[in-house]
Structures are given as structure tokens and as C-alpha cells.
Design an enzyme around this catalytic site. Structure first.
Site, PDB file in Angstrom:
ATOM      1  CE  LYS A  84      -3.797   2.496   2.287  1.00  0.00           C
ATOM      2  NZ  LYS A  84      -3.012   3.671   2.569  1.00  0.00           N
ATOM      3  CE  LYS A 183       8.670   4.708  29.290  1.00  0.00           C
ATOM      4  NZ  LYS A 183       7.082   4.958  29.112  1.00  0.00           N
TER       5      LYS A 183
END
EC number: 1.4.1.3
Length: 558
Positions: A84, A183
Site C-alpha cells: 500500500k 523513555k
């Protein structure tokens, strides 16, 4: 090492299905037409089978490398969406050049961009010195600032912060929050330190991040995580604003999850747990999914189990309980409790605050077995990563697994759950409530005004003028001798008639975000015949959105 075959991704066994349109919709979810048996293969298998992104999946054992785990899930999504992405490229290139471009951008997205490893000394209250280790990982700068929590744990490692940072990138993309993923972790057990020592550690860690350019309102914005909360975020904001950010009017936007007095936002503490509730709500009220699981829609009379009674577990338990579900077991690191008749979250919270543990709660019994294997409708792992593995996945009896924690399910366990028709609502969608409301807090800090402040009175006056206008119109038309026809608002409208508070706006926006993202995941799952594989559908959505940013921005200087 193992490879996820396309056939396993694109097909799913059918579970019990209800009659009527729900059954037909369920058949569509499972990749076949109404009334048709499950096919041995699906259209597009030949294309998907030759894709190669899933070569680097996590190891087969029960304790896989966490970062490789996330990369493996990414590979599954990439293998589905590659064609796609190639088709959607609007460039004057050959098919081969387009495919090379797509694969190149996917290789850019996947790795962790920066990892800061640092150590610094602190002087403890007894006069001794200790060297503290910490890390901050920035997975992606396709959007800035980067966003991700800071956790305090002795289990913190480079691999863990890289994995969690990458999850943050995909999580933000799934819920359309314009941040890159990051993080941080400090390798300590906070229970072993006094408040004064924790403040020293937090402030020094903030300075180390600032010196390296790893914190700032437009660069990298931390948030609470395991064993951190408002207190630590307040120390971080104050340290940054008092030092490197003292000329920056937006300095307090350097971190989210702060107390209200320091620029925090109403609704942030409960945001992740509330997001877990809304995430489950969007799927448990979908008849087509529930028919596959052999369940009726809605929370009423459903049983659930919570592993982890921290911020996420507590608030998830509260909201599910409020809407009619029954919590029959709660587990913590020091033990688990069980009551088939239900556990009240408020009573349990009060008991733990008083005694420091769940054990001994008078309205439940200690549970010696694995809390993950209790017979229930909904299992909420809200503790740490890699709790559901190849070893215990066959014994899990829940019909829905709602991932309140980050990475609680290993790839092998995920595969087993798909084979058993267990619905896993994935972490990168389900626990995105925290970062969503952090985004609202960040915007509030940049705008320097609370939500509703400018419109609160105007909305209230407008609502009352509207009601008075309706009442006067009715009285002129139908009233006898000028008699009154009082307009009485419903209880729900009366609650909101005075105007939306900041908490109302935050709760409404969070619910809308979770609903919209759930619909996108459902649509993608059906589009690619993924059955109950919501994780791959969520990764497909995240990859498409991150890819679009890189593709349209250009990659020359990336």
C-alpha cells in the site's frame, strides 16, 4: 529465531458466532464472506509470503529481547502495509525505485536514534557516596519533541528503554499525538532512599539530561512512569526552569504529569487507567467482536482480573467497576488476593494506603496460583513487560486481554492467543491515555491558560439564554394568560449546563481520541483480513502515519 508466516497473520479460526448481521460482520472480521467456511489461504498471501521484514523477530524462549520483540511486531505490520505504501507514493519513479524508497524509509523508522547512558554521584544522608546509573532513549525525531516517561527501577536497562521508546513512537502515532517516542530509566529501587535522596537523584538526573540536550519543551519532554509521579515531575520542572530554562517562558512545558500548582492538568493522574477503560469499552460494545468471543456486548456482569495495582491498575479497576464489571482478583509483586463475589476498588485502595500491601485485605482471600490464569472475561496485565509467555499462554482463560502495561505479551504468546481466538487489545493503543493527556498538558503550558478559562462563563450564559428563549417562546404560544411553562433540564444536561471545566474537556477529548483510534484499528483489521490481530492492525496504522511524515518531509537530511 522464527518467522511469522503471512498465513498466520491473515487468517484466524472462527469462534462461536451469534445469528444475524453480527455473525456476518464477524465473518468479515475473520476474512471470509457471510456463511462461508474459513479459507485455507487469503488473497495476497503470495505477495505477503515473500516479504522479508519479519526476519529479525524476537527469540523463541520465554524471555525474549524486549527491543527485538517490538521490532518483530513492527516487522509484522510492515510486511502487511508495504504494498500500500508503494502504491500510494506520488513520485515520478519506477515501481522498483518506489519500493526501494519505501523499504528505505521503513529502515529509518525502525531503529532507536539516540541512547544516552550516564552515571553520576550523590551523597546519601548517612554521608556515604553512591554512583547512580540512568538512561534516556530517543527512538524517533520524525515529530518533536520526543515524549516518554521516566521510571525508577533496578531492572532498568538499555534494552528496556530502547524498547519502551520505540513503543512510544508507535503509540503516539496510533492516537495521533504529534510526538516522537522516548523513555528514561534510573537504576534504583526508590524504597531504599529517603525523600531527600530521591530529590537529589531526580534533580541531578535532570541536569545531566539538560547538559546533553535531552530535555526541553521543544526537544524532549519526560513524564511519570513506574515509581515516579507528580512529586518527581515537579522537581524536574523546577530544576529545568531554575537553571537552563530560566529565560524560557515555556520552561514548565519541559515535563508533564506535574501537580496542578506547577502547570499540571486535571485528569492526568487517572488518564492511563481511564484510557484503558475507554479502550476496552470500544471493543466490548462491538457486537461483531463479542460474537466471535461468545460474549454479550457491554461491561455488565463481566468479570475481570488486574495484575498490578499501581496507577494504571487502580484506575482501570475503578472505571470497570463503576460501569458494572466485577473484579475478582488483584495481583501485586508481594502477593495476590481473590474473591469470586467481587472486590471493591475504593475499599482495597484505602486498605493498601493504610497497610502498605494488598495482603490481609479482609474481604478477599490470598491467592497462591498464577493470577494470569484465573478464569475471567477480561485480564488486565498492568505491571511489567513479558508477563504472558509461551509457557503460560495456553493456560490463560480470559476471553479479552487488555494490555495496560507496556509489552506484557511476548510474540510467541501473542501467536497462541490468536490461534485460541482470544482478543488482545494491544498496549500501543490501550495505554495511550497517559500520553494523550500529557499532550493536552503540554499544550496548556505553551498556551499559558487552562482549558475552559476563556469560554466558561460565555458557555454558561449562552446555555441559560437558550433555555429562557425556549421557555418564553412556548409561553407565548401555548401559555394561558401569561402562565409559565418551566423548562426543566435533564440531570445530565444540568451537570454540564454551567460550562465545561478543564476536567470535563480532558475526559471528553480522551474518550474521543480512544474511540477514533479504535475505529481506525477495526477498519485496518478488516481491510487486511487480520481477524482478531488488533496488534498488527495498530502497528500498520502507526507505520502508515510515521511513514507519511518522513515521506512528505523528505529524507535527504534525515
Amino acid at each position: 529465531m522464527y518467522r511469522y508466516l503471512a498465513k498466520a497473520l491473515l487468517t484466524s479460526r472462527a469462534g462461536p458466532a451469534a445469528l444475524g448481521s453480527a455473525a456476518n460482520h464477524s465473518a468479515a472480521l475473520l476474512g471470509r464472506g457471510p456463511g462461508q467456511p474459513a479459507a485455507a489461504s487469503q488473497p495476497g498471501l503470495a505477495l505477503a509470503a515473500r516479504r522479508h521484514y519479519s526476519e529479525l523477530v524476537a527469540d523463541r524462549e520465554d524471555d525474549p529481547n524486549f527491543f527485538k520483540m517490538v521490532e518483530g511486531f513492527f516487522d509484522r505490520g510492515a510486511s502487511i502495509v508495504e504494498d500500500k505504501l508503494v502504491k500510494d507514493l506520488r513520485t515520478q519513479e519506477s515501481e522498483e525505485q518506489k519500493r526501494n524508497r519505501v523499504r528505505g524509509i521503513l529502515r529509518i523508522i525502525k531503529p532507536c536514534n539516540h541512547v544516552l547512558s550516564l552515571s553520576f554521584p550523590i551523597r546519601r544522608d548517612d554521608g556515604s557516596w553512591e554512583v547512580i546509573e540512568g538512561y534516556r532513549a530517543q527512538h524517533s525525531q520524525h515529530r518533536t519533541p520526543c515524549k516518554g516517561g521516566i521510571r525508577y527501577s533496578t531492572d532498568v536497562s538499555v534494552d528496556e528503554v530502547k524498547a519502551l521508546a520505540s513503543l512510544m513512537t508507535y503509540k503516539c502515532a496510533v492516537v495521533d499525538v504529534p510526538f516522537g517516542g522516548a523513555k528514561a530509566g534510573v537504576k534504583i529501587n526508590p524504597k531504599n532512599y529517603t525523600e531527600n535522596e530521591l530529590e537529589k537523584i531526580t534533580r541531578r538526573f535532570t541536569m545531566e539530561l539538560a547538559k546533553k540536550g535531552f530535555i526541553g519543551p521543544g526537544v524532549d519532554v519526560p513524564a511519570p512512569d513506574m515509581n515516579t509521579g507528580e512529586r518527581e515531575m515537579s522537581w524536574i520542572a523546577d530544576t529545568y526552569a531554575s537553571t537552563i530554562g530560566h529565560y524560557d517562558i515555556n520552561a514548565h512545558a519541559c515535563v508533564t504529569g506535574k501537580p496542578i500548582s506547577q502547570g499540571g492538568i486535571h485528569g492526568r493522574i487517572s488518564a492511563t487507567g481511564r484510557g484503558v477503560f475507554h479502550g476496552i469499552e470500544n471493543f466490548i460494545n462491538e457486537a461483531s467482536y463479542m460474537s466471535i468471543l461468545g460474549m454479550t456486548p457491554g461491561f455488565r456482569d463481566k468479570t475481570f482480573v488486574v495484575q498490578g495495582f499501581g496507577n494504571v491498575g487502580l484506575h482501570s479497576m475503578r472505571y470497570l467497576h463503576r460501569f458494572g464489571a466485577k473484579c475478582i482478583a488483584v495481583g501485586e509483586s508481594d502477593g495476590s488476593i481473590w474473591n469470586p463475589d467481587g472486590i471493591d476498588p475504593k475499599e482495597l485502595e484505602d486498605f493498601r494506603l493504610q497497610h502498605g500491601s494488598l495482603l490481609g485485605f479482609p474481604k478477599a482471600k490470598p491467592y497462591e496460583g498464577s493470577i494470569l490464569e484465573i478464569d475471567c472475561d477480561i485480564l488486565i496485565p498492568a505491571a511489567t513487560e513479558k508477563q504472558l509467555t509461551k509457557s503460560n499462554a495456553p493456560r490463560v482463560k480470559a476471553k479479552i486481554i487488555a494490555e495496560g502495561a507496556n509489552g506484557p505479551t511476548t510474540p510467541e504468546a501473542d501467536k497462541i492467543f490468536l490461534e485460541r481466538n482470544i482478543l488482545v487489545i494491544p498496549d500501543l493503543y490501550l495505554n495511550a491515555g497517559g500520553v494523550t493527556v500529557s499532550y493536552f498538558e503540554w499544550l496548556k503550558n505553551l498556551n499559558h491558560v487552562s482549558y475552559g478559562r476563556l469560554t466558561f462563563k460565555y458557555e454558561r450564559d449562552s446555555n441559560y439564554h437558550l433555555l429562557m428563549s425556549v421557555q418564553e417562546s412556548l409561553e407565548r404560544k401555548f401559555g394561558k394568560h401569561g402562565g409559565t411553562i418551566p423548562i426543566v433540564p435533564t440531570a445530565e444536561f444540568q451537570d454540564s449546563i454551567s460550562g465545561a471545566s478543564e476536567k470535563d474537556i480532558v475526559h471528553s477529548a480522551l474518550a474521543y481520541t480512544m474511540e477514533r483510534s479504535a475505529r481506525q484499528i477495526m477498519h485496518t483489521a478488516m481491510k487486511y483480513n487480520l481477524g482478531l490481530d488488533l496488534r498488527t492492525a495498530a502497528y500498520v496504522n502507526a507505520i502508515e502515519k510515521v511513514f507519511k511524515v518522513y515521506s512528505e518531509a523528505g529524507v535527504t537530511f534525515t
